[in-house]
Design a protein around this motif. Structure first.
Motif, PDB file in Angstrom:
ATOM      1  N   LEU A  38       0.830  -1.201   0.000  1.00 11.53           N
ATOM      2  CA  LEU A  38       0.000   0.000   0.000  1.00 11.53           C
ATOM      3  C   LEU A  38       0.869   1.256   0.000  1.00 11.53           C
ATOM      4  CD1 LEU A  38      -3.079   0.418   2.326  1.00 11.53           C
ATOM      5  CD2 LEU A  38      -1.610   2.313   1.770  1.00 11.53           C
ATOM      6  N   THR A  39       1.895   1.247   0.827  1.00 14.75           N
ATOM      7  CA  THR A  39       2.802   2.396   0.908  1.00 14.75           C
ATOM      8  C   THR A  39       3.559   2.602  -0.401  1.00 14.75           C
ATOM      9  OG1 THR A  39       3.047   2.025   3.271  1.00 14.75           O
ATOM     10  CG2 THR A  39       4.702   3.398   2.221  1.00 14.75           C
ATOM     11  N   VAL A  40       3.999   1.515  -1.011  1.00 15.76           N
ATOM     12  CA  VAL A  40       4.692   1.605  -2.308  1.00 15.76           C
ATOM     13  C   VAL A  40       3.776   2.247  -3.343  1.00 15.76           C
ATOM     14  CG1 VAL A  40       5.638   0.259  -4.217  1.00 15.76           C
ATOM     15  CG2 VAL A  40       6.264  -0.320  -1.857  1.00 15.76           C
ATOM     16  N   LEU A  45       1.769   6.985  -6.536  1.00 19.17           N
ATOM     17  CA  LEU A  45       0.795   8.064  -6.727  1.00 19.17           C
ATOM     18  C   LEU A  45       1.474   9.427  -6.569  1.00 19.17           C
ATOM     19  CD1 LEU A  45      -2.128   9.143  -6.984  1.00 19.17           C
ATOM     20  CD2 LEU A  45      -2.385   8.714  -4.527  1.00 19.17           C
ATOM     21  N   GLN A  46       2.263   9.567  -5.530  1.00 19.96           N
ATOM     22  CA  GLN A  46       2.944  10.842  -5.274  1.00 19.96           C
ATOM     23  C   GLN A  46       3.902  11.214  -6.396  1.00 19.96           C
ATOM     24  OE1 GLN A  46       4.526   9.927  -1.313  1.00 19.96           O
ATOM     25  NE2 GLN A  46       3.373  11.677  -0.574  1.00 19.96           N
ATOM     26  N   HIS A  48       3.553  11.112  -9.434  1.00 18.72           N
ATOM     27  CA  HIS A  48       2.902  11.883 -10.504  1.00 18.72           C
ATOM     28  C   HIS A  48       2.806  13.373 -10.163  1.00 18.72           C
ATOM     29  CE1 HIS A  48       1.659   8.553 -13.104  1.00 18.72           C
ATOM     30  NE2 HIS A  48       1.542   7.867 -11.980  1.00 18.72           N
ATOM     31  N   PHE A  49       2.842  13.683  -8.866  1.00 14.47           N
ATOM     32  CA  PHE A  49       2.684  15.079  -8.443  1.00 14.47           C
ATOM     33  C   PHE A  49       4.014  15.748  -8.099  1.00 14.47           C
ATOM     34  CE2 PHE A  49      -1.428  13.085  -7.455  1.00 14.47           C
ATOM     35  CZ  PHE A  49      -2.281  13.966  -8.097  1.00 14.47           C
ATOM     36  N   GLN A  50       5.051  14.912  -7.994  1.00 11.92           N
ATOM     37  CA  GLN A  50       6.350  15.448  -7.595  1.00 11.92           C
ATOM     38  C   GLN A  50       6.788  16.556  -8.551  1.00 11.92           C
ATOM     39  OE1 GLN A  50       9.494  12.547  -7.629  1.00 11.92           O
ATOM     40  NE2 GLN A  50      10.547  13.548  -5.929  1.00 11.92           N
ATOM     41  N   TRP A  51       7.143  17.681  -7.989  1.00 13.43           N
ATOM     42  CA  TRP A  51       7.674  18.852  -8.704  1.00 13.43           C
ATOM     43  C   TRP A  51       6.621  19.648  -9.459  1.00 13.43           C
ATOM     44  CZ3 TRP A  51      11.478  18.849  -5.801  1.00 13.43           C
ATOM     45  CH2 TRP A  51      12.298  17.729  -5.622  1.00 13.43           C
ATOM     46  N   LEU A  52       5.380  19.231  -9.414  1.00 15.19           N
ATOM     47  CA  LEU A  52       4.342  20.039 -10.050  1.00 15.19           C
ATOM     48  C   LEU A  52       4.020  21.233  -9.158  1.00 15.19           C
ATOM     49  CD1 LEU A  52       1.623  17.504 -11.335  1.00 15.19           C
ATOM     50  CD2 LEU A  52       3.564  18.494 -12.592  1.00 15.19           C
ATOM     51  N   SER A  53       3.607  22.331  -9.761  1.00 15.18           N
ATOM     52  CA  SER A  53       3.114  23.458  -8.976  1.00 15.18           C
ATOM     53  C   SER A  53       1.757  23.070  -8.387  1.00 15.18           C
ATOM     54  CB  SER A  53       2.961  24.685  -9.869  1.00 15.18           C
ATOM     55  OG  SER A  53       1.924  24.453 -10.806  1.00 15.18           O
ATOM     56  N   GLU A  54       1.315  23.855  -7.400  1.00 10.28           N
ATOM     57  CA  GLU A  54      -0.018  23.617  -6.819  1.00 10.28           C
ATOM     58  C   GLU A  54      -1.069  23.650  -7.932  1.00 10.28           C
ATOM     59  OE1 GLU A  54      -0.685  23.121  -3.509  1.00 10.28           O
ATOM     60  OE2 GLU A  54       1.411  23.317  -2.938  1.00 10.28           O
TER      61      GLU A  54
END
Ligand SMILES: [Mg+2]
Length: 123
Positions: A38-40, A45-46, A48-54
């Motif tokens: 689950l943690t992996v 999931l994270q 995909h959001f790494q380094w994206l702006s808000e």
């Protein structure tokens, strides 16, 4: 393989039981292994959001949004499987947690604030 239409957590739980049984994977699905998986998946999931702006993180579309949805499904699947193995009723547990959070974070005290419970409790 046709895509099954799932309409409840119980149906998903049963489909996951069958999926594991058909592959003799139940032997690998200890709560320890499932919690790690689950943690992996949460990490995937994270990613995909790494380094994206808000702003960019709120504007996913097309293939990127579909990929995020697939990682969310992975997290959900492992969570449901873990709950099945431990005999936890996820909806009941979530309802209980929502009630605890409602007491911890009274709307009139925390409205518009992202402070943690301990930070405003001391005031
Ligand atoms: Mg994944």
């Amino acid at each position: 393989m046709s895509q099954a239409r799932l309409e409840s957590i119980q149906q998903l739980r049963d489909a996951l039981r069958a999926f594991a049984a058909e592959r003799d994977w139940d032997q690998f699905h200890s709560p320890k292994n499932l919690s790690m998986a689950l943690t992996v998946e949460a990490g995937e999931l994270q990613e995909h959001f790494q380094w994206l702006s808000e702003q960019a993180s709120s504007a996913l579309a097309g293939e990127e949004l579909a990929a995020v949805g697939a990682e969310m499904a992975d997290v959900f699947i492992y969570l449901v499987r873990l709950a099945d193995k431990l005999g936890v009723d996820l909806l009941q547990a979530a309802a209980a947690k929502l009630e605890v959070n409602g007491r911890r974070y009274p709307a009139d005290k925390v409205r518009g604030s992202a402070r943690k419970y301990r930070e405003f409790k001391a005031e």
